[in-house]
Design a protein around this motif. Structure first.
Motif, PDB file in Angstrom:
ATOM      1  N   GLN A  64       1.187  -1.205   0.246  1.00 16.05           N
ATOM      2  CA  GLN A  64      -0.061  -0.170   0.070  1.00 16.05           C
ATOM      3  C   GLN A  64       0.929   1.097   0.046  1.00 16.05           C
ATOM      4  O   GLN A  64       0.326   2.398  -0.368  1.00 16.05           O
ATOM      5  CB  GLN A  64      -1.007  -0.125   1.334  1.00 16.05           C
ATOM      6  N   ASN A  65       2.244   0.988   0.795  1.00 14.73           N
ATOM      7  CA  ASN A  65       2.881   2.408   0.594  1.00 14.73           C
ATOM      8  C   ASN A  65       3.646   2.595  -0.202  1.00 14.73           C
ATOM      9  O   ASN A  65       3.158   3.383  -0.901  1.00 14.73           O
ATOM     10  CB  ASN A  65       3.833   2.007   1.899  1.00 14.73           C
ATOM     11  N   ILE A  66       3.677   1.365  -1.411  1.00 19.27           N
ATOM     12  CA  ILE A  66       4.404   1.797  -2.406  1.00 19.27           C
ATOM     13  C   ILE A  66       3.345   1.815  -4.009  1.00 19.27           C
ATOM     14  O   ILE A  66       3.807   2.967  -4.358  1.00 19.27           O
ATOM     15  CB  ILE A  66       4.231   0.048  -3.235  1.00 19.27           C
ATOM     16  N   LEU A  67       2.175   2.002  -3.637  1.00 15.41           N
ATOM     17  CA  LEU A  67       0.669   2.593  -4.510  1.00 15.41           C
ATOM     18  C   LEU A  67       0.637   3.747  -3.968  1.00 15.41           C
ATOM     19  O   LEU A  67       0.455   4.559  -4.919  1.00 15.41           O
ATOM     20  CB  LEU A  67      -0.062   1.874  -3.891  1.00 15.41           C
ATOM     21  N   GLY A  68       0.460   4.466  -2.707  1.00 10.00           N
ATOM     22  CA  GLY A  68       0.710   5.707  -2.383  1.00 10.00           C
ATOM     23  C   GLY A  68       1.742   6.424  -2.894  1.00 10.00           C
ATOM     24  O   GLY A  68       1.690   7.765  -3.410  1.00 10.00           O
ATOM     25  N   ILE A  69       2.920   6.129  -3.948  1.00 13.48           N
ATOM     26  CA  ILE A  69       3.918   6.707  -4.146  1.00 13.48           C
ATOM     27  C   ILE A  69       3.933   7.229  -5.106  1.00 13.48           C
ATOM     28  O   ILE A  69       3.322   8.200  -5.441  1.00 13.48           O
ATOM     29  CB  ILE A  69       5.509   6.458  -3.965  1.00 13.48           C
ATOM     30  N   LEU A  70       2.749   5.635  -5.932  1.00 14.70           N
ATOM     31  CA  LEU A  70       2.505   6.168  -7.642  1.00 14.70           C
ATOM     32  C   LEU A  70       1.310   6.698  -7.230  1.00 14.70           C
ATOM     33  O   LEU A  70       0.998   7.863  -8.562  1.00 14.70           O
ATOM     34  CB  LEU A  70       2.686   4.822  -7.923  1.00 14.70           C
ATOM     35  N   ASN A  71       0.866   7.116  -6.497  1.00 21.68           N
ATOM     36  CA  ASN A  71      -0.905   7.994  -6.182  1.00 21.68           C
ATOM     37  C   ASN A  71      -0.424   9.425  -6.857  1.00 21.68           C
ATOM     38  O   ASN A  71      -1.108  10.026  -6.519  1.00 21.68           O
ATOM     39  CB  ASN A  71      -1.554   7.390  -5.314  1.00 21.68           C
ATOM     40  N   LEU A  72       0.881   9.443  -6.578  1.00 18.78           N
ATOM     41  CA  LEU A  72       1.439  11.271  -5.923  1.00 18.78           C
ATOM     42  C   LEU A  72       1.480  11.980  -7.736  1.00 18.78           C
ATOM     43  O   LEU A  72       0.848  12.488  -7.543  1.00 18.78           O
ATOM     44  CB  LEU A  72       3.059  11.171  -5.449  1.00 18.78           C
ATOM     45  N   ALA A  73       1.340  10.589  -7.967  1.00 15.47           N
ATOM     46  CA  ALA A  73       1.283  11.113 -10.075  1.00 15.47           C
ATOM     47  C   ALA A  73      -0.085  11.892 -10.267  1.00 15.47           C
ATOM     48  O   ALA A  73      -0.661  12.716 -11.350  1.00 15.47           O
ATOM     49  CB  ALA A  73       0.513  10.016 -10.861  1.00 15.47           C
ATOM     50  N   GLU A  74      -1.179  11.954  -9.025  1.00  9.64           N
ATOM     51  CA  GLU A  74      -1.908  12.743  -8.906  1.00  9.64           C
ATOM     52  C   GLU A  74      -2.147  13.758  -9.443  1.00  9.64           C
ATOM     53  O   GLU A  74      -3.275  14.556  -9.475  1.00  9.64           O
ATOM     54  CB  GLU A  74      -3.501  12.238  -7.726  1.00  9.64           C
ATOM     55  N   LEU A  75      -1.056  14.549  -8.506  1.00 11.18           N
ATOM     56  CA  LEU A  75      -0.482  15.699  -8.675  1.00 11.18           C
ATOM     57  C   LEU A  75      -1.474  17.106  -7.840  1.00 11.18           C
ATOM     58  O   LEU A  75      -1.412  18.016  -8.848  1.00 11.18           O
ATOM     59  CB  LEU A  75      -1.032  16.385  -9.927  1.00 11.18           C
ATOM     60  N   GLY A  76      -2.518  16.426  -7.085  1.00  6.46           N
ATOM     61  CA  GLY A  76      -3.719  17.418  -6.701  1.00  6.46           C
ATOM     62  C   GLY A  76      -4.009  18.065  -7.467  1.00  6.46           C
ATOM     63  O   GLY A  76      -5.004  19.109  -7.524  1.00  6.46           O
ATOM     64  N   ILE A  77      -4.654  17.171  -9.010  1.00  3.93           N
ATOM     65  CA  ILE A  77      -6.007  17.714  -9.629  1.00  3.93           C
ATOM     66  C   ILE A  77      -7.169  17.682  -9.338  1.00  3.93           C
ATOM     67  O   ILE A  77      -7.854  18.815  -9.250  1.00  3.93           O
ATOM     68  CB  ILE A  77      -5.830  16.492 -11.104  1.00  3.93           C
ATOM     69  N   GLY A  78      -7.145  16.598  -8.337  1.00  6.82           N
ATOM     70  CA  GLY A  78      -8.467  17.056  -6.911  1.00  6.82           C
ATOM     71  C   GLY A  78      -8.876  18.196  -6.395  1.00  6.82           C
ATOM     72  O   GLY A  78     -10.195  18.268  -6.591  1.00  6.82           O
ATOM     73  N   THR A  79      -7.631  18.223  -5.705  1.00  4.02           N
ATOM     74  CA  THR A  79      -8.406  19.338  -5.188  1.00  4.02           C
ATOM     75  C   THR A  79      -8.243  20.461  -5.846  1.00  4.02           C
ATOM     76  O   THR A  79      -8.929  21.647  -5.616  1.00  4.02           O
ATOM     77  CB  THR A  79      -7.117  19.526  -4.549  1.00  4.02           C
ATOM     78  N   CYS A  80      -7.929  20.410  -7.097  1.00  3.56           N
ATOM     79  CA  CYS A  80      -7.706  21.819  -8.017  1.00  3.56           C
ATOM     80  C   CYS A  80      -8.823  21.870  -8.697  1.00  3.56           C
ATOM     81  O   CYS A  80      -9.692  23.698  -9.100  1.00  3.56           O
ATOM     82  CB  CYS A  80      -6.997  22.164  -8.747  1.00  3.56           C
TER      83      CYS A  80
END
Length: 513
Positions: free
Chosen positions: A50-66
């Motif tokens: 899950q931690n490995i996947l968490g690092i990959l999810n950084l590719a989300e770039l904050g688009i949801g917040t934006c």
């Protein structure tokens, strides 16, 4: 906030807290069952994956917040065409991100034979587990992306109700199967299956809430050219998010590097308790975020500033109460829970609580900065990170954990305490920042006064909280309850916002009217 926004905020908080406590109970119980039936190694494996996947999810770039920021105004104006345009862009961007994360997951999995070369598990279960987690994550990017409209429309309670209910049912099924069959593949399969079930139910609910919502991901690329500000804001948000991610994950690494692995575990006990409380606070208060966004979109500056001080008063009241409670009860709790040898130096606890107080009281400023779309200060993220690392490396060699926590506190004092309010008041609210400090200094004075008076009073109590649970509970009741009442009364009579905040509760409104 309007009655509608207030009602939705309270509903979000009620539903969120209900599921928080329910999930908390299940998590302690289920973890015990899973450890006994599936083994600590397997639970450790799932956490690592899950931690490995968490690092990959950084590719989300904050688009949801934006995207949530760009939805506030069209939701307030009920502009369905604009909402569909933004959601089509969001779907297009999330599809791209999903593809990137999927490819990244495949590339990362190539290294598994090396990463897990000393594990007791065969590669089959490792790949099956990771594929399940990766698949569940990709569902969010390819299908569940529309749930952001619920959040921006202050309907987080819908997401919580469906996802958390599915999660609790999933845990019950996993407990039963783990206890009966002790089969790792079956446990993982249930994890993925319920992700699909929750997805189907959530999208059915979204279709009912917004029957007019039609998105076209293929048009997203064209529409993105019409709204270039989305990509600009996304890049700005990403810088802030990557900084937050790295700094939030750095404590244990720094303690391991400069102190010892043993102290990582000791520190982790305190951090776990604090993080559980932070989650509870965020669950209670995050429901107002979209309401503030809609409020700012209305453009009523006087009402916006009034609500700002209301949220400030609530944040300071909750943060102050939590900090005082932990100051009085953390060490006795750790002693009763794990033993006195796990108790950290009291100075470390104080530094942890200073950091906690600052990070929780910053909440109102953060919410209003987001509501105004103020992310252009990317330099502040770099500055905070550089100050943190510089002070930490210099101080940790001399003072260990003290130095690591000092590095964090000094960096957030410059950026979070001083810069962010200035940025909000000058660029967002467009009010002199002296207005902010004139009100905020009162909050600091009331907290320090309440903390000092009640800490001195606690020394005269005839209880010894480290000796037994009964003594602990009596001591807690005789310190926390008086402090809460005393602090609340002082806030009520001496600070802006608290009176307006409690008037939103019908019974108090009648009293003060």
């Amino acid at each position: 906030m309007s009655d509608s926004r207030l009602h939705k905020s309270l509903l979000n908080a009620k539903i969120g807290l209900f599921f928080y406590f329910l999930t908390l109970i299940f998590s302690f119980f289920s973890r015990k069952i899973f450890l006994d039936c599936l083994g600590a190694d397997f639970i450790g494996l799932t956490g690592t994956l899950q931690n490995i996947l968490g690092i990959l999810n950084l590719a989300e770039l904050g688009i949801g917040t934006c995207i949530s920021f760009f939805l506030f105004k069209p939701i307030q104006e009920r502009n369905k065409d604009k909402i569909m345009e933004i959601m089509s862009i969001f779907g297009y961007l999330y599809r791209k991100i999903g593809i990137i994360i999927g490819i990244g997951g495949v590339i990362a999995s190539i290294s598994f034979p090396f990463i897990f070369r000393n594990t007791i598990f065969n590669m089959g279960i490792i790949y099956f587990t990771f594929a399940s987690y990766l698949g569940s994550s990709l569902i969010g990017y390819f299908i569940n992306y529309r749930e952001i409209l619920l959040s921006a429309d202050q309907k987080n309670y819908v997401v919580s109700a469906y996802f958390q209910t599915a999660g609790i049912i999933k845990t019950i099924v996993q407990i039963a199967l783990a206890y009966t069959y002790k089969n790792l593949y079956l446990w993982v399969a249930i994890e993925f299956l319920f992700g699909i079930i929750a997805c189907v139910i959530l999208n059915w609910k979204i279709d009912k809430e917004y029957p007019w919502l039609k998105t076209n991901k293929n048009e997203g690329k064209i529409l993105l050219k019409k709204h270039p500000e989305i990509l600009i804001n996304t890049k700005q948000v990403f810088v802030h998010q990557i900084k937050d991610f790295l700094l939030s994950k750095s404590d244990e690494i720094m303690i391991f590097a400069f102190v010892s692995l043993k102290m990582v575990a000791f520190y982790g006990n305190y951090a776990m308790i604090i993080n559980k409380l932070i989650t509870m606070i965020n669950t209670t208060l995050d429901g107002v975020n979209a309401g503030v966004g809609n409020l700012v979109a209305e453009g009523n500056k006087k009402n916006t500033i009034k609500v700002f001080w209301e949220l400030m008063s609530i944040r300071y009241f909750i943060a102050g109460t939590v900090v005082f409670s932990l100051f009085q009860l953390m060490d006795p709790f750790v002693t009763l829970w794990l033993g006195e040898k796990y108790q950290l130096d009291h100075i470390i606890l104080i530094l942890l609580l200073v950091n906690l107080f600052i990070m929780q009281t910053r909440g109102a400023v953060d919410i209003f900065n987001h509501a105004h779309g103020l992310y252009a200060d990317t330099w502040s993220a770099w500055a905070e990170g550089i100050i943190n690392i510089t002070v930490t490396v210099a101080a940790a060699t001399q003072w260990g954990i003290w130095g690591i926590l000092l590095g964090k506190i000094i960096s957030i004092c410059f950026i979070i305490v001083l810069w962010k309010p200035y940025y909000l008041f000058t660029k967002g609210l467009k009010v002199p920042v002296k207005v902010y400090w004139a009100g905020t200094i009162r909050y600091y004075i009331t907290f320090i006064t309440s903390f000092t008076v009640m800490t001195i009073a606690a020394k005269f109590l005839p209880f010894h909280p480290k000796e037994s649970i009964q003594q602990f509970l009596l001591y807690g009741a005789c310190t926390v309850i008086p402090f809460t009442l005393f602090y609340f009364i002082i806030l009520l009579v001496s600070t802006p916002g608290m009176m307006d905040a409690i008037k939103r509760v019908p019974i108090f409104y009648k009293i003060f009217k």
